[in-house]
Design an enzyme around this catalytic site. Structure first.
Site, mmCIF file in Angstrom:
data_model
loop_
_atom_site.group_PDB
_atom_site.id
_atom_site.type_symbol
_atom_site.label_atom_id
_atom_site.label_comp_id
_atom_site.label_asym_id
_atom_site.label_seq_id
_atom_site.Cartn_x
_atom_site.Cartn_y
_atom_site.Cartn_z
ATOM 1 N N ASP A 80 0.838 -1.193 0.000
ATOM 2 C CA ASP A 80 0.000 0.000 0.000
ATOM 3 C C ASP A 80 0.883 1.256 0.000
ATOM 4 O O ASP A 80 1.748 1.411 0.865
ATOM 5 C CB ASP A 80 -0.893 -0.024 1.248
ATOM 6 C CG ASP A 80 -1.902 1.107 1.285
ATOM 7 O OD1 ASP A 80 -2.385 1.512 0.213
ATOM 8 O OD2 ASP A 80 -2.223 1.571 2.403
ATOM 9 N N HIS A 81 0.670 2.122 -0.961
ATOM 10 C CA HIS A 81 1.387 3.405 -1.041
ATOM 11 C C HIS A 81 2.910 3.246 -1.089
ATOM 12 O O HIS A 81 3.648 3.971 -0.416
ATOM 13 C CB HIS A 81 1.001 4.325 0.115
ATOM 14 C CG HIS A 81 -0.384 4.877 -0.003
ATOM 15 N ND1 HIS A 81 -0.720 5.865 -0.903
ATOM 16 C CD2 HIS A 81 -1.527 4.554 0.648
ATOM 17 C CE1 HIS A 81 -2.015 6.133 -0.787
ATOM 18 N NE2 HIS A 81 -2.523 5.339 0.129
ATOM 19 N N HIS A 178 -7.307 9.900 4.298
ATOM 20 C CA HIS A 178 -6.802 8.899 5.219
ATOM 21 C C HIS A 178 -7.038 9.358 6.657
ATOM 22 O O HIS A 178 -6.796 10.505 6.994
ATOM 23 C CB HIS A 178 -5.300 8.682 5.000
ATOM 24 C CG HIS A 178 -4.983 8.083 3.672
ATOM 25 N ND1 HIS A 178 -4.080 8.639 2.795
ATOM 26 C CD2 HIS A 178 -5.447 6.967 3.050
ATOM 27 C CE1 HIS A 178 -4.000 7.896 1.710
ATOM 28 N NE2 HIS A 178 -4.820 6.880 1.834
ATOM 29 N N GLY A 179 -7.492 8.439 7.508
ATOM 30 C CA GLY A 179 -7.718 8.772 8.904
ATOM 31 C C GLY A 179 -9.193 8.920 9.219
ATOM 32 O O GLY A 179 -10.064 8.524 8.446
ATOM 33 N N HIS A 206 -9.525 4.861 -1.572
ATOM 34 C CA HIS A 206 -8.689 4.997 -0.380
ATOM 35 C C HIS A 206 -9.427 5.837 0.653
ATOM 36 O O HIS A 206 -10.347 6.584 0.343
ATOM 37 C CB HIS A 206 -7.354 5.663 -0.740
ATOM 38 C CG HIS A 206 -6.382 4.737 -1.390
ATOM 39 N ND1 HIS A 206 -5.263 4.257 -0.746
ATOM 40 C CD2 HIS A 206 -6.361 4.192 -2.627
ATOM 41 C CE1 HIS A 206 -4.592 3.458 -1.562
ATOM 42 N NE2 HIS A 206 -5.249 3.399 -2.710
ATOM 43 N N GLY A 207 -9.001 5.712 1.924
ATOM 44 C CA GLY A 207 -9.597 6.529 2.965
ATOM 45 C C GLY A 207 -11.025 6.156 3.303
ATOM 46 O O GLY A 207 -11.837 7.023 3.636
ATOM 47 N N ALA A 208 -11.369 4.869 3.251
ATOM 48 C CA ALA A 208 -12.746 4.447 3.502
ATOM 49 C C ALA A 208 -13.080 4.326 4.983
ATOM 50 O O ALA A 208 -14.252 4.169 5.338
ATOM 51 C CB ALA A 208 -13.031 3.125 2.801
ATOM 52 N N SER A 209 -12.072 4.377 5.858
ATOM 53 C CA SER A 209 -12.367 4.374 7.290
ATOM 54 C C SER A 209 -13.226 5.583 7.636
ATOM 55 O O SER A 209 -12.944 6.703 7.198
ATOM 56 C CB SER A 209 -11.063 4.426 8.110
ATOM 57 O OG SER A 209 -10.367 3.220 8.045
ATOM 58 N N ASN A 228 -10.297 0.450 0.681
ATOM 59 C CA ASN A 228 -9.186 0.395 1.630
ATOM 60 C C ASN A 228 -9.614 0.826 3.035
ATOM 61 O O ASN A 228 -10.238 1.870 3.206
ATOM 62 C CB ASN A 228 -8.056 1.312 1.164
ATOM 63 C CG ASN A 228 -7.277 0.754 0.005
ATOM 64 O OD1 ASN A 228 -7.813 0.001 -0.811
ATOM 65 N ND2 ASN A 228 -6.019 1.122 -0.102
#
Length: 284
Positions: A80-81, A178-179, A206-209, A228
């Protein structure tokens, strides 16, 4: 079984679901993902950020490969990244089946050149490649980083990027970060739909949290097939362990408090599997 990202995502668009990519920071995180995927008959992606790779060390991945290869569930081991060719080559040497090269902060032509070079190297040994176009935001609570000002993915440029690099999947910038979010994120669903119209490879969120479940489901309806999740796992783990110590101030046996943390992470994995619609999809 351990497969490439290209193989794992192949049925997702046709059947209208996505597959979760879960960042793991140690064996407890790994077991939470593998155990829940096996319990729900769900394909899953085990993601490792370069800083997490540094933390667990190269030898850890012999263990990852052993338990995933003997599992009846298909897994991808994904970088990842990755920020450089060196990150990518290290992952490939450790047996990863997919790598992400994140050149999104580079000028466009440099991003194209770097991604194309990684595709050339990775495809030669059967490893899939994820590229990124546009920049994913950050909230300051995630190891994955990001930027304070998002650069949204341009659909026309995305089509050119895939045509020139040959990347197997594309991470798109549509407003996620992200976060954990301080307020509900604004997702550009129209932009996502336009990208899907002109790009024929799987799209990555990305950043699905901490993104509302209905938002994630909407992105899947519009063509996202890889979702993700990292920060939510870490928050769940840390919160459960802190709560255990609050109730057991003299406790010191990791067999007990780590199990509580693992169970909390399994709940997150289970929820994301439900949101993605990937349970019992192995034969899809």
């Amino acid at each position: 079984m351990l497969v490439s990202m290209k193989e794992l995502l192949q049925p997702t668009r046709q059947h209208g679901f996505a597959i979760g990519a879960f960042n793991v920071a140690d064996n407890c995180f790994l077991r939470a993902v593998v155990d829940e995927a096996e319990a729900t008959n769900t394909p899953a992606i085990i993601a490792i950020h370069p800083s997490e790779h540094d933390f667990v060390g190269d030898a850890f991945f012999a263990h990852v490969r052993e338990i995933t290869q003997r599992s009846p569930v298909p897994f991808v081991l994904h970088l990842d990244h990755g920020a450089s060719v060196e990150h990518v080559l290290r992952a490939i040497r450790c047996g990863f089946t997919s790598v992400m090269i994140d050149g999104s902060l580079l000028p466009y032509e440099e991003n194209v050149a770097l991604t194309a070079e990684v595709v050339r190297l990775a495809h030669a040994v059967g490893v899939s490649v994820e590229g990124e176009l546009g920049t994913i935001g950050q909230t300051g609570t995630s190891v994955e980083g990001g930027v304070s000002q998002v650069t949204y993915t341009d659909p026309a440029q995305a089509a050119d990027f895939i045509a020139r690099t040959g990347a197997d999947t594309l991470a798109v910038a549509i407003g996620t970060a992200h976060g954990l979010y301080s307020k509900t994120p604004k997702i550009d669903f129209q932009r996502l739909a336009e990208i899907r119209e002109v790009v024929d490879v799987p799209l990555v969120l990305h950043g699905a949290s901490d993104v509302p479940d209905e938002f994630v489901r909407r992105t899947i309806e519009l063509g996202v097939t890889k979702v993700n999740v990292a920060t939510e796992l870490k928050i769940a783990f840390a919160g459960a362990v802190k709560a255990w110590f609050a109730e057991n101030p003299q406790g010191n046996d990791p067999r007990y408090y780590m199990r509580v943390g693992m169970d909390a992470m399994k709940e997150v994995v289970r929820n994301k599997i439900n949101v993605c619609g990937s349970a019992n999809r192995i034969s899809a």
